[in-house]
Motif scaffolding. Sequence first.
Motif, PDB file in Angstrom:
ATOM      1  N   ALA A   1       0.832  -1.207   0.000  1.00  9.42           N
ATOM      2  CA  ALA A   1       0.000   0.000   0.000  1.00  9.42           C
ATOM      3  C   ALA A   1       0.864   1.253   0.000  1.00  9.42           C
ATOM      4  O   ALA A   1       0.604   2.232  -0.729  1.00  9.42           O
ATOM      5  CB  ALA A   1      -0.936  -0.014   1.203  1.00  9.42           C
ATOM      6  N   ALA A   2       1.928   1.266   0.811  1.00  5.22           N
ATOM      7  CA  ALA A   2       2.826   2.425   0.839  1.00  5.22           C
ATOM      8  C   ALA A   2       3.549   2.590  -0.492  1.00  5.22           C
ATOM      9  O   ALA A   2       3.769   3.722  -0.969  1.00  5.22           O
ATOM     10  CB  ALA A   2       3.833   2.266   1.977  1.00  5.22           C
ATOM     11  N   GLY A   3       3.923   1.476  -1.140  1.00  6.37           N
ATOM     12  CA  GLY A   3       4.628   1.524  -2.417  1.00  6.37           C
ATOM     13  C   GLY A   3       3.785   2.048  -3.546  1.00  6.37           C
ATOM     14  O   GLY A   3       4.331   2.464  -4.583  1.00  6.37           O
ATOM     15  N   ARG A   4       2.476   2.051  -3.385  1.00  5.05           N
ATOM     16  CA  ARG A   4       1.616   2.617  -4.424  1.00  5.05           C
ATOM     17  C   ARG A   4       1.584   4.150  -4.372  1.00  5.05           C
ATOM     18  O   ARG A   4       1.119   4.796  -5.295  1.00  5.05           O
ATOM     19  CB  ARG A   4       0.194   2.051  -4.302  1.00  5.05           C
ATOM     20  CG  ARG A   4       0.085   0.579  -4.690  1.00  5.05           C
ATOM     21  CD  ARG A   4      -1.374   0.170  -4.885  1.00  5.05           C
ATOM     22  NE  ARG A   4      -2.130   0.204  -3.637  1.00  5.05           N
ATOM     23  CZ  ARG A   4      -2.237  -0.846  -2.809  1.00  5.05           C
ATOM     24  NH1 ARG A   4      -1.590  -1.980  -3.105  1.00  5.05           N
ATOM     25  NH2 ARG A   4      -2.939  -0.759  -1.710  1.00  5.05           N
ATOM     26  N   VAL A   5       2.065   4.727  -3.266  1.00  3.20           N
ATOM     27  CA  VAL A   5       2.026   6.181  -3.090  1.00  3.20           C
ATOM     28  C   VAL A   5       3.402   6.801  -3.330  1.00  3.20           C
ATOM     29  O   VAL A   5       3.529   7.847  -3.979  1.00  3.20           O
ATOM     30  CB  VAL A   5       1.517   6.531  -1.678  1.00  3.20           C
ATOM     31  CG1 VAL A   5       1.518   8.043  -1.464  1.00  3.20           C
ATOM     32  CG2 VAL A   5       0.117   5.963  -1.469  1.00  3.20           C
ATOM     33  N   VAL A   6       4.458   6.194  -2.814  1.00  2.00           N
ATOM     34  CA  VAL A   6       5.821   6.726  -2.957  1.00  2.00           C
ATOM     35  C   VAL A   6       6.704   5.651  -3.558  1.00  2.00           C
ATOM     36  O   VAL A   6       6.355   4.470  -3.594  1.00  2.00           O
ATOM     37  CB  VAL A   6       6.378   7.181  -1.589  1.00  2.00           C
ATOM     38  CG1 VAL A   6       5.499   8.256  -0.981  1.00  2.00           C
ATOM     39  CG2 VAL A   6       6.516   6.002  -0.638  1.00  2.00           C
ATOM     40  N   ASP A   7       7.872   6.069  -3.990  1.00  2.00           N
ATOM     41  CA  ASP A   7       8.841   5.133  -4.553  1.00  2.00           C
ATOM     42  C   ASP A   7       9.284   4.150  -3.470  1.00  2.00           C
ATOM     43  O   ASP A   7       9.574   4.542  -2.330  1.00  2.00           O
ATOM     44  CB  ASP A   7      10.043   5.902  -5.091  1.00  2.00           C
ATOM     45  CG  ASP A   7      10.938   5.012  -5.945  1.00  2.00           C
ATOM     46  OD1 ASP A   7      11.581   4.118  -5.360  1.00  2.00           O
ATOM     47  OD2 ASP A   7      10.981   5.212  -7.177  1.00  2.00           O
ATOM     48  N   THR A   8       9.330   2.877  -3.827  1.00  2.05           N
ATOM     49  CA  THR A   8       9.647   1.846  -2.830  1.00  2.05           C
ATOM     50  C   THR A   8      11.048   1.998  -2.257  1.00  2.05           C
ATOM     51  O   THR A   8      11.323   1.511  -1.154  1.00  2.05           O
ATOM     52  CB  THR A   8       9.493   0.444  -3.450  1.00  2.05           C
ATOM     53  OG1 THR A   8      10.305   0.366  -4.626  1.00  2.05           O
ATOM     54  CG2 THR A   8       8.046   0.176  -3.827  1.00  2.05           C
ATOM     55  N   THR A   9      11.945   2.688  -2.991  1.00  2.00           N
ATOM     56  CA  THR A   9      13.302   2.876  -2.465  1.00  2.00           C
ATOM     57  C   THR A   9      13.324   3.825  -1.284  1.00  2.00           C
ATOM     58  O   THR A   9      14.297   3.857  -0.528  1.00  2.00           O
ATOM     59  CB  THR A   9      14.233   3.401  -3.574  1.00  2.00           C
ATOM     60  OG1 THR A   9      13.723   4.653  -4.074  1.00  2.00           O
ATOM     61  CG2 THR A   9      14.319   2.406  -4.721  1.00  2.00           C
ATOM     62  N   ARG A  10      12.270   4.606  -1.131  1.00  2.00           N
ATOM     63  CA  ARG A  10      12.200   5.550  -0.016  1.00  2.00           C
ATOM     64  C   ARG A  10      11.596   4.919   1.238  1.00  2.00           C
ATOM     65  O   ARG A  10      11.632   5.515   2.314  1.00  2.00           O
ATOM     66  CB  ARG A  10      11.369   6.773  -0.414  1.00  2.00           C
ATOM     67  CG  ARG A  10      11.987   7.606  -1.522  1.00  2.00           C
ATOM     68  CD  ARG A  10      11.003   8.686  -1.969  1.00  2.00           C
ATOM     69  NE  ARG A  10      10.505   9.458  -0.821  1.00  2.00           N
ATOM     70  CZ  ARG A  10       9.411  10.214  -0.863  1.00  2.00           C
ATOM     71  NH1 ARG A  10       8.704  10.290  -1.988  1.00  2.00           N
ATOM     72  NH2 ARG A  10       9.034  10.890   0.207  1.00  2.00           N
ATOM     73  N   ILE A  11      11.025   3.708   1.109  1.00  2.00           N
ATOM     74  CA  ILE A  11      10.278   3.095   2.219  1.00  2.00           C
ATOM     75  C   ILE A  11      11.237   2.305   3.105  1.00  2.00           C
ATOM     76  O   ILE A  11      12.002   1.454   2.628  1.00  2.00           O
ATOM     77  CB  ILE A  11       9.165   2.171   1.687  1.00  2.00           C
ATOM     78  CG1 ILE A  11       8.160   2.984   0.870  1.00  2.00           C
ATOM     79  CG2 ILE A  11       8.473   1.460   2.843  1.00  2.00           C
ATOM     80  CD1 ILE A  11       7.117   2.137   0.181  1.00  2.00           C
ATOM     81  N   ILE A  12      11.196   2.587   4.385  1.00  2.00           N
ATOM     82  CA  ILE A  12      11.974   1.853   5.387  1.00  2.00           C
ATOM     83  C   ILE A  12      10.994   0.967   6.178  1.00  2.00           C
ATOM     84  O   ILE A  12      10.058   1.466   6.818  1.00  2.00           O
ATOM     85  CB  ILE A  12      12.718   2.810   6.338  1.00  2.00           C
ATOM     86  CG1 ILE A  12      13.581   3.796   5.531  1.00  2.00           C
ATOM     87  CG2 ILE A  12      13.555   2.017   7.323  1.00  2.00           C
ATOM     88  CD1 ILE A  12      14.637   3.145   4.665  1.00  2.00           C
ATOM     89  N   ASP A  13      11.185  -0.352   6.134  1.00  2.00           N
ATOM     90  CA  ASP A  13      10.288  -1.319   6.789  1.00  2.00           C
ATOM     91  C   ASP A  13      10.671  -1.464   8.257  1.00  2.00           C
ATOM     92  O   ASP A  13      11.726  -2.015   8.577  1.00  2.00           O
ATOM     93  CB  ASP A  13      10.386  -2.662   6.063  1.00  2.00           C
ATOM     94  CG  ASP A  13       9.521  -3.737   6.720  1.00  2.00           C
ATOM     95  OD1 ASP A  13       8.714  -3.391   7.608  1.00  2.00           O
ATOM     96  OD2 ASP A  13       9.661  -4.921   6.339  1.00  2.00           O
TER      97      ASP A  13
END
Length: 646
Positions: free
Chosen positions: A78-90
């Motif tokens: 869901a978060a990857g649909r809004v921002v670039d997945t490279t910016r997401i920290i799990d």
Amino acid sequence: MRLSSIAITLGTFAVAAGLCLVAAFFSVRLIEDSSVIGVRAELDREGLTWASVDANGLQLFVIGTAPNEAGRFKALSAAGRVVDTTRIIDEILVNDTSNAPPPRFSVEILRNDNGVQIIGLIPSATDRVRLIADITKLAGADAQVSDLLEIADYDNPEGWEAALRFSIAALRSLPRSKISVEADRVSVKAMTDSADARRRIEADLSRRVPEGLKLALDLSAPRPVISPFTTRFVITGNGARFDACSADTEETRRQILQAANAAGLQAKATCTIGLGVPTRRWGAAVEMGIKALAELGGESITFSNADVTLIARMGTAQADFDRVVGELDNALPDVFDLHAVLPKPPVETPEGPPEFTATLGPQGAIQLRGRLSSDISRTTIESYARARFGSEAVYTGARIDETLPGSWPVRVLAALEALSKLSNGSVTVTPETVSITGNTGNQNAGSEIASLLAEKLGEAEDFNIAVVYQEKLDASLGIPTPEECETQIVDIVGDRKITFEPGSATLDASAKDILDDLSELLQLCGDIPLEVQGHTDSQGRETMNQQLSQDRAQSVLDALRTRRVLTASYRARGYGEETPIADNGTEAGREANRRIEFHLIREETAPEPDGAGDTETEIDEGEEPPRDTVDEAPDANAEGTPDEQN
């Protein structure tokens, strides 16, 4: 001059750098805020309320504890649909459910005229589609079934499937009900059509409840109309008892029973709550009457609508009788009319006191003996008995005595009508009293007989009632006779067969449904003498066929026993190939001959020949068992030797 220019230039660059830094800061904050807002909105749309979002520059942190790995993956997607997945920290943790106890599974089924609602939490192992289909089938095509079930990813707890099956069976008999189901308990609250229906359903459900399952029943029925509204209390040398007890409210019933207990009632007693009470002061009046009877030392007091009849014990002092009756007469509400009797000792005659006796046998035959007042009276009473009990069932051995009281025919007819309410018993009429004893399948027979005799005989007439309720005689419970059970077995089996693995006595899986259906019926039938018969075709050696048929019959008997059927009076008997019902020369005929049958064990009509063997398991060689129930499985298409094909 030159230094001044340099200073101005440096100042300009410094200001420009500061403005760039400020612009960059606000740009990053704007990106952070928009990213956080966008991801939070997407998580909310997916229902992932356990997850939260934080930002640090262009990095976006997804934080929370996911219920499982699937939930974690769903949040990151869901978060990857809004921002670039490279910016997401799990930074999501996954909840450890390995040691978590399963939830308390429960279902509530609500059924009324509009349809059925089923609400609750069930394990994922439950066949939800079949459950809803079963409920839809019993509710009817026009009924609406609302499925409001939630599912948790767990196996079925022990007893869950049995509790659900039992609840569906209960729902079939209760169109207005609420059934609460748990793995170890089922609670049923429902409205039935009548008191008889309530007793029948209570008995049926109590017999069918699976082992280990707790059953709580709260069944109600409309209040019956009681006419005449009757209560009769008796105190004799054997103790105190109610022949009939009626009340209009719970409070009145409690008041009457408390008065009876104070007067010496030891046995458990009930009062029927119904409509038709002549006055709201019924409870107070009955309480006064019971106290007065106890003060006199016993015999009987009968309230029939507003008529009250008190019969004192023979030998009671006249002064005590007059005092107690006077006090009771003054205390009773004005609506009641009291008639009190102090019996006198009977006058001895050379022939003894006149008497009429009618005896009703278990098969319905009735014998009339004693004295009747005239030929016309005898003809009338005999005709009445034939109408009540069947024209072929009446034997008359009564003689004429013209000295009998004028009320004698009325007393005899009332006694015969009372006797018709029993399954078997006898009634005796004398100038002083009418006595009735016997067995009945009607729990209210005592009250009905008391009301009948009070109405027919009138005031000042004494009667004694000693009837015993027997559950096996109660038609309202739906307990079939042994013969009806035998017939219903055929109906239940129909064109199905009890099947075995080829060449063995091991039941195959397809036999389960038939045996489940049979066990429900046989539990209802109770302890009946039943023979489970095994039969084979003629393929193979005769001795092998006989043993195989015996083993198969025993397997069926054992399977019924494991289903809580009372099999003490059953026996398994293998007949081998000796009683075919079709041609063994064809495959279809051999398939028909391989079967299991159920038949009542009937008494032998002829003595057993010497040396015939065990009377429990043998029958005459020349006698062919009945063949009206065919239900054994084909082993067609089985490969192997002829012996194995059976």
